[in-house]
Design an enzyme around this catalytic site. Sequence first.
Site, PDB file in Angstrom:
ATOM      1  N   GLU A 134       1.006  -0.955  -0.111  1.00 56.95           N
ATOM      2  CA  GLU A 134      -0.373  -0.204   0.285  1.00 56.95           C
ATOM      3  C   GLU A 134       1.200   1.139  -0.137  1.00 56.95           C
ATOM      4  OE1 GLU A 134      -1.956   2.578   0.445  1.00 56.95           O
ATOM      5  OE2 GLU A 134      -2.235   2.829   2.179  1.00 56.95           O
ATOM      6  N   CYS A 182      -1.962   8.470   3.202  1.00 57.08           N
ATOM      7  CA  CYS A 182      -1.528   8.018   1.998  1.00 57.08           C
ATOM      8  C   CYS A 182      -3.527   8.665   1.239  1.00 57.08           C
ATOM      9  CB  CYS A 182      -1.434   6.410   1.364  1.00 57.08           C
ATOM     10  SG  CYS A 182      -2.926   5.757   1.964  1.00 57.08           S
TER      11      CYS A 182
HETATM   12  N1  LIG Z   1       1.556   5.503   3.830  1.00 60.27           N
HETATM   13  C1  LIG Z   1       1.670   6.139   3.121  1.00 60.27           C
HETATM   14  O1  LIG Z   1       2.101   6.564   2.300  1.00 60.27           O
HETATM   15  C2  LIG Z   1       2.976   6.544   3.676  1.00 60.27           C
HETATM   16  C3  LIG Z   1       3.625   7.590   3.102  1.00 60.27           C
HETATM   17  N2  LIG Z   1       5.098   7.681   2.897  1.00 60.27           N
HETATM   18  C4  LIG Z   1       5.869   8.597   1.856  1.00 60.27           C
HETATM   19  O2  LIG Z   1       6.949   8.646   1.939  1.00 60.27           O
HETATM   20  C5  LIG Z   1       7.962   9.550   1.962  1.00 60.27           C
HETATM   21  C6  LIG Z   1       9.388   9.417   3.288  1.00 60.27           C
HETATM   22  O3  LIG Z   1       8.476   8.679   4.288  1.00 60.27           O
HETATM   23  P1  LIG Z   1       9.407   7.458   4.917  1.00 60.27           P
HETATM   24  O4  LIG Z   1       9.621   7.284   6.614  1.00 60.27           O
HETATM   25  O5  LIG Z   1      11.131   7.517   4.636  1.00 60.27           O
HETATM   26  O6  LIG Z   1       9.242   6.548   4.572  1.00 60.27           O
HETATM   27  P2  LIG Z   1       8.992   4.749   4.080  1.00 60.27           P
HETATM   28  O7  LIG Z   1       8.112   3.992   3.399  1.00 60.27           O
HETATM   29  O8  LIG Z   1      10.613   4.561   3.768  1.00 60.27           O
HETATM   30  O9  LIG Z   1       8.997   5.013   5.262  1.00 60.27           O
HETATM   31  C7  LIG Z   1       7.674   3.020   5.452  1.00 60.27           C
HETATM   32  C8  LIG Z   1       8.584   1.471   6.353  1.00 60.27           C
HETATM   33  O10 LIG Z   1       9.422   1.669   5.258  1.00 60.27           O
HETATM   34  C9  LIG Z   1      10.706   1.252   5.784  1.00 60.27           C
HETATM   35  N3  LIG Z   1      11.548   1.155   5.030  1.00 60.27           N
HETATM   36  C10 LIG Z   1      12.132   2.633   4.627  1.00 60.27           C
HETATM   37  N4  LIG Z   1      13.429   1.608   4.094  1.00 60.27           N
HETATM   38  C11 LIG Z   1      13.256   0.274   3.811  1.00 60.27           C
HETATM   39  C12 LIG Z   1      13.787  -0.754   3.221  1.00 60.27           C
HETATM   40  N5  LIG Z   1      15.182  -1.042   2.143  1.00 60.27           N
HETATM   41  N6  LIG Z   1      13.483  -1.970   3.560  1.00 60.27           N
HETATM   42  C13 LIG Z   1      11.942  -2.541   4.548  1.00 60.27           C
HETATM   43  N7  LIG Z   1      11.817  -1.749   5.152  1.00 60.27           N
HETATM   44  C14 LIG Z   1      12.641   0.200   4.397  1.00 60.27           C
HETATM   45  C15 LIG Z   1      10.823   2.373   7.178  1.00 60.27           C
HETATM   46  O11 LIG Z   1      11.923   1.650   8.234  1.00 60.27           O
HETATM   47  C16 LIG Z   1       9.643   2.409   7.895  1.00 60.27           C
HETATM   48  O12 LIG Z   1       9.408   1.038   8.866  1.00 60.27           O
HETATM   49  C17 LIG Z   1       6.851  10.969   2.971  1.00 60.27           C
HETATM   50  O13 LIG Z   1       7.863  11.858   2.814  1.00 60.27           O
HETATM   51  C18 LIG Z   1       5.873  10.330   2.030  1.00 60.27           C
HETATM   52  O14 LIG Z   1       6.512  10.861   0.466  1.00 60.27           O
HETATM   53  C19 LIG Z   1       6.032   8.053   4.215  1.00 60.27           C
HETATM   54  C20 LIG Z   1       5.091   7.237   5.127  1.00 60.27           C
HETATM   55  C21 LIG Z   1       3.619   6.484   4.941  1.00 60.27           C
HETATM   56  O1  LIG Z   2      -6.933   1.673   6.093  1.00 66.88           O
HETATM   57  C1  LIG Z   2      -6.929   3.489   6.827  1.00 66.88           C
HETATM   58  O2  LIG Z   2      -8.212   3.472   7.225  1.00 66.88           O
HETATM   59  C2  LIG Z   2      -6.007   4.457   6.708  1.00 66.88           C
HETATM   60  C3  LIG Z   2      -5.180   3.798   5.886  1.00 66.88           C
HETATM   61  C4  LIG Z   2      -4.480   4.603   5.431  1.00 66.88           C
HETATM   62  C5  LIG Z   2      -3.108   4.269   5.101  1.00 66.88           C
HETATM   63  O3  LIG Z   2      -2.789   2.884   4.483  1.00 66.88           O
HETATM   64  C6  LIG Z   2      -1.806   5.232   4.775  1.00 66.88           C
HETATM   65  O4  LIG Z   2      -1.942   6.587   5.218  1.00 66.88           O
HETATM   66  O5  LIG Z   2      -1.062   4.835   4.664  1.00 66.88           O
END
Ligand SMILES: NC(=O)C1=CN([C@@H]2O[C@H](COP(=O)(O)OP(=O)(O)OC[C@H]3O[C@@H](n4cnc5c(N)ncnc54)[C@H](O)[C@@H]3O)[C@@H](O)[C@H]2O)C=CC1
Ligand SMILES: O=C(O)/C=C/C=C(\O)C(=O)O
Length: 485
Positions: free
Chosen positions: A251, A285
């Site tokens: 996701e 997201c």
């Molecule tokens: N739900 C969503 O759609 C999310 C999107 N983001 C996006 O990501 C950008 C960067 O945020 P980050 O904290 O760096 O997100 P990220 O996607 O890097 O982090 C999410 C998880 O993945 C882990 N992770 C990072 N690199 C990894 C790797 N190579 N292998 C396995 N696990 C790994 C992190 O430690 C964390 O637990 C944000 O600015 C935003 O745009 C961030 C968090 C949630």
């Molecule tokens: O399951 C939900 O209700 C919310 C999901 C939100 C995300 O997956 C996100 O912000 O990455």
Amino acid sequence: MDILKSYINGEFVDSGEYFDNINPVNGEVIAGIAEADEAMINHAISSARKALYGPWSQLSVNERSALLHKVADRMAEREQEFIDAEIADTGKSLFQVKTIDIPRGTANFRFFADQVKYQGGESFVTETANGEKALNYSVNKPLGVVAVISPWNLPLLLATWKIAPALACGNCVILKPSEETSSTAVLLAQVMDEVGMPKGVFNLILGRGKAVGDKLTSAPGIDAVTFTGASATGKQIMKSVAETVKPISFELGGKNAAIVFAHADIAKAIAGITRSSFTNCGQVCLCTEKVYVHRSLFTPFLEGLKQAAENIKIGYPLEQDVFMGPLVSRLHQQKVLAYYQLAREEGAEVVTGGGVPVFNDERDNGCFIQPTILTGLEDEARVNQEEIFGPVCHVSIFDDEAEVINRVNNTPYGLAASIWTEHLTQAHRVAAQIEVGLVWVNTWFLRDLRAPFGGVKLSGIGREGGEHSLAFYSEPSNICIKIDE
Ligand SMILES: NC(=O)C1=CN([C@@H]2O[C@H](COP(=O)(O)OP(=O)(O)OC[C@H]3O[C@@H](n4cnc5c(N)ncnc54)[C@H](O)[C@@H]3O)[C@@H](O)[C@H]2O)C=CC1
Ligand SMILES: O=C(O)/C=C/C=C(\O)C(=O)O
């Protein structure tokens, strides 16, 4: 100072290597996080594998379901601790944590504890061309040991959205939460311990993405990976699992649009888009980052949204009526501010916001940011194409339906959209043509845990929710019995 520790095979373990857990409200260090090393990761994997074939495999679906209800009960008893921990890590408002993050964490366990009891299989009476007969039926087996990699934006909610169905289906789990938000994961490990989850069934590995996450996803002892986070990280994980061909559920990010049609109830649309753009500081997201407004409503809509954004109360999580706390970290604040700057360089008009609020107190050391509305950019501008993940939206004018559908689909992402119109036929027609996994009509983030949840294109692979989650975390196995007549 508190040290947050990993939980492996029923024990909390300290690696002796620490990094800081920082409160984004004021920049203060609130705890140390002990980063798991390779030996700990291997220990978690071997413990989980042992548990998979040990006592965990002996439990019936009803017994697993009862244990997951106990997890939910204990989380509810310790609700205040979960609330405090989530607020300390993220700075979110008490209102949000109390109404969204923590209750959804508990609800995820209850929902899947019940849902798994109704998981069915398939059966066929087979008749072959040469007259043989057989009964084919399928049974659901667990996938094995599942690595859950969760992000910082809805920490407990998104981790439990994966852990609960994985355990319900009989898998063992290794959770790696985001390094920014480990506290509720540690509380969850305590709860697992308290309710008597067999050793090795639930393990928690703390640490940073590249250092720890990568070692976990590439390990041959991991059978599947489920991940929520950035699309760029999803690409890394895909490479890492390729060698061992693991199933993945992703996701990922979004660049979600809202469309305000001429027949919209403008007050509803303004209130809804204020929520969809600025909830959780834009760090969901599903948040709206692009708004397309029919020419006939553009001026009053923009004025209304500006007023609503300027009325948002930003401040301490526990303050009355606060809607926005800080962003999660200094790094993320810098990222979002860089996009505010880029918007100016690309020629945007900043309708409101565009910077950092000034408090003249400790919060000036925190990661606060202003809710921001932009206009005047082309769809091709980077600010209109890349996920910002902050409290910001760009508002554009459109003239006709076909045009706006094309423009909304002009993105590498495909997660969510919202449509604002009182014209239901139009809503059906447009919803079917938007290339996303989820469309809301006259609402946003109204969730049914049974519904398919996920995105297309760069926004992910697979669907979560209800039977979709159970299908991912199960391996259907076919049994064919010859019928002799
Ligand atoms: N739900 C969503 O759609 C999310 C999107 N983001 C996006 O990501 C950008 C960067 O945020 P980050 O904290 O760096 O997100 P990220 O996607 O890097 O982090 C999410 C998880 O993945 C882990 N992770 C990072 N690199 C990894 C790797 N190579 N292998 C396995 N696990 C790994 C992190 O430690 C964390 O637990 C944000 O600015 C935003 O745009 C961030 C968090 C949630
Ligand atoms: O399951 C939900 O209700 C919310 C999901 C939100 C995300 O997956 C996100 O912000 O990455």
